[in-house]
Scaffold this motif. Structure first.
Motif, PDB file in Angstrom:
ATOM      1  N   TYR A  37       0.834  -1.206   0.000  1.00  0.00           N
ATOM      2  CA  TYR A  37       0.000   0.000   0.000  1.00  0.00           C
ATOM      3  C   TYR A  37       0.864   1.248   0.000  1.00  0.00           C
ATOM      4  CZ  TYR A  37      -2.955   3.764   1.662  1.00  0.00           C
ATOM      5  OH  TYR A  37      -3.591   4.968   1.775  1.00  0.00           O
ATOM      6  N   LYS A  38       1.886   1.263   0.845  1.00  0.00           N
ATOM      7  CA  LYS A  38       2.772   2.426   0.929  1.00  0.00           C
ATOM      8  C   LYS A  38       3.516   2.651  -0.376  1.00  0.00           C
ATOM      9  CE  LYS A  38       3.594   2.353   5.941  1.00  0.00           C
ATOM     10  NZ  LYS A  38       2.680   1.241   6.259  1.00  0.00           N
ATOM     11  N   HIS A  41       1.191   4.051  -3.009  1.00  0.00           N
ATOM     12  CA  HIS A  41       0.931   5.454  -2.711  1.00  0.00           C
ATOM     13  C   HIS A  41       2.109   6.323  -3.154  1.00  0.00           C
ATOM     14  CE1 HIS A  41      -0.079   8.708   0.519  1.00  0.00           C
ATOM     15  NE2 HIS A  41      -0.432   9.072  -0.689  1.00  0.00           N
ATOM     16  N   THR A  44       2.248   6.700  -6.890  1.00  0.00           N
ATOM     17  CA  THR A  44       1.266   7.676  -7.363  1.00  0.00           C
ATOM     18  C   THR A  44       1.785   9.100  -7.176  1.00  0.00           C
ATOM     19  OG1 THR A  44      -0.524   6.147  -6.781  1.00  0.00           O
ATOM     20  CG2 THR A  44      -1.118   8.456  -7.107  1.00  0.00           C
ATOM     21  N   GLN A  66       4.822  16.072   2.110  1.00  0.00           N
ATOM     22  CA  GLN A  66       3.808  15.374   2.905  1.00  0.00           C
ATOM     23  C   GLN A  66       3.786  15.887   4.346  1.00  0.00           C
ATOM     24  OE1 GLN A  66       2.068  13.592   0.757  1.00  0.00           O
ATOM     25  NE2 GLN A  66       3.722  14.150  -0.652  1.00  0.00           N
ATOM     26  N   TYR A  76       7.523   4.983   5.421  1.00  0.00           N
ATOM     27  CA  TYR A  76       7.547   5.171   3.971  1.00  0.00           C
ATOM     28  C   TYR A  76       8.993   5.146   3.439  1.00  0.00           C
ATOM     29  CZ  TYR A  76       2.610   6.033   3.006  1.00  0.00           C
ATOM     30  OH  TYR A  76       1.259   5.874   2.830  1.00  0.00           O
TER      31      TYR A  76
END
Length: 275
Positions: A37-38, A41, A44, A66, A76
């Motif tokens: 998932y990280k 992300h 993206t 961020q 991350y």
């Protein structure tokens, strides 16, 4: 797993390959899901750059934009470092742009055990399943994800009583003693204690949401684990025992979970008085 979170097209093949190596390394499904998932992300955020042409400067710029807390930023960074390390070793790149991304200094968390008065109040409002969630956190020191995955087959008996086999971070296994009535409740489930709607067990967020809803603002499921650590230490005075019960690799981590009881502090100051 791949179909649940779709990576940008330029990144998709590489992320799928990297994910396969995590699976081949024997990481837990929850760990793989979280890391994937990280990385999706991040991919993206890094678009339109692809994995073969993204630069260190571009990664640093994205991270700087961020509003992440230090612990999130660290997670991350570890993820992207793992991804580009694999990309280089697999021959897809000759360099690793993540190497010069600044390391994150994560601030030490302070112990924050949830007061028993809040736990008792939560137990009065809770449904039967929610009471089990609270007890597994406060009396057994389980993480949210560990609570979510409790299964009746994980209860084992010995000459003294019952214990629960817990599979924690990195699939590290530990054994945690269970009160008899809690052991009975888990065994009576005949499967997952908290089954999911479509098979398997609920997500860890499900546990966190239910527990947080019952506790006052600012107190969450993790503070039940701090409560367990603090009480266990006040009873045993042995950080190594508490670390084993919590599934920590190092007692240095455990120290951040244990709030020194006021009584011990008073005993220490009384002992050094001159009169």
């Amino acid at each position: 797993m791949r179909n649940k979170i779709s990576a940008p097209v330029p990144w998709r093949e590489s992320i799928n390959g990297w994910t396969d190596t995590l699976r081949a390394a024997g990481l837990s499904a929850q760990t793989i899901k979280s890391r994937r998932y990280k990385m999706v992300h991040l991919a993206t955020l890094l678009m339109p750059d692809g994995p073969e042409d993204v630069t260190t400067e571009r990664i640093v710029h994205v991270f700087a934009e961020q509003q992440w807390k230090p612990e999130t930023l660290k997670a991350y960074r570890n993820t992207i470092a793992s991804f580009f390390r694999w990309l280089r070793k697999s021959g897809r790149r000759n360099d690793d742009p993540s190497l010069d991304v600044p390391r994150v200094k994560k601030p030490h968390a302070h112990p924050r055990p949830c007061p028993d008065k809040y736990i008792r109040a939560a137990m009065e409002m809770a449904t039967p399943p929610e009471r089990l969630m609270i007890r597994l956190g406060a009396e057994c020191g389980l993480r949210r994800g560990e609570i979510a995955a409790v299964h009746s087959d994980d209860v084992v008996a010995d000459s003294i009583g019952h214990s629960l086999i817990v599979r924690g971070k990195g699939d590290k296994q530990r054994v945690v003693p269970l009160p008899d009535d809690l052991a009975t409740a888990v065994m009576d489930a005949r499967g997952y204690l908290f089954p999911g709607r479509f098979g398997g067990h609920v997500e860890e967020s499900y546990i966190g949401d239910h527990v947080s809803h019952l506790l006052p603002a600012g107190w969450a499921a993790h503070t039940l684990r701090h409560r367990f650590a603090t009480v266990a230490y006040s009873t045993t005075h042995d950080l190594f025992v508490v670390a084993e019960l919590l599934g920590h690799e190092s007692v240095e981590t455990t120290e951040h979970y244990v709030a020194m009881p006021d009584g011990r502090l008073r005993e220490a100051t009384a002992a050094v008085r001159l009169t």
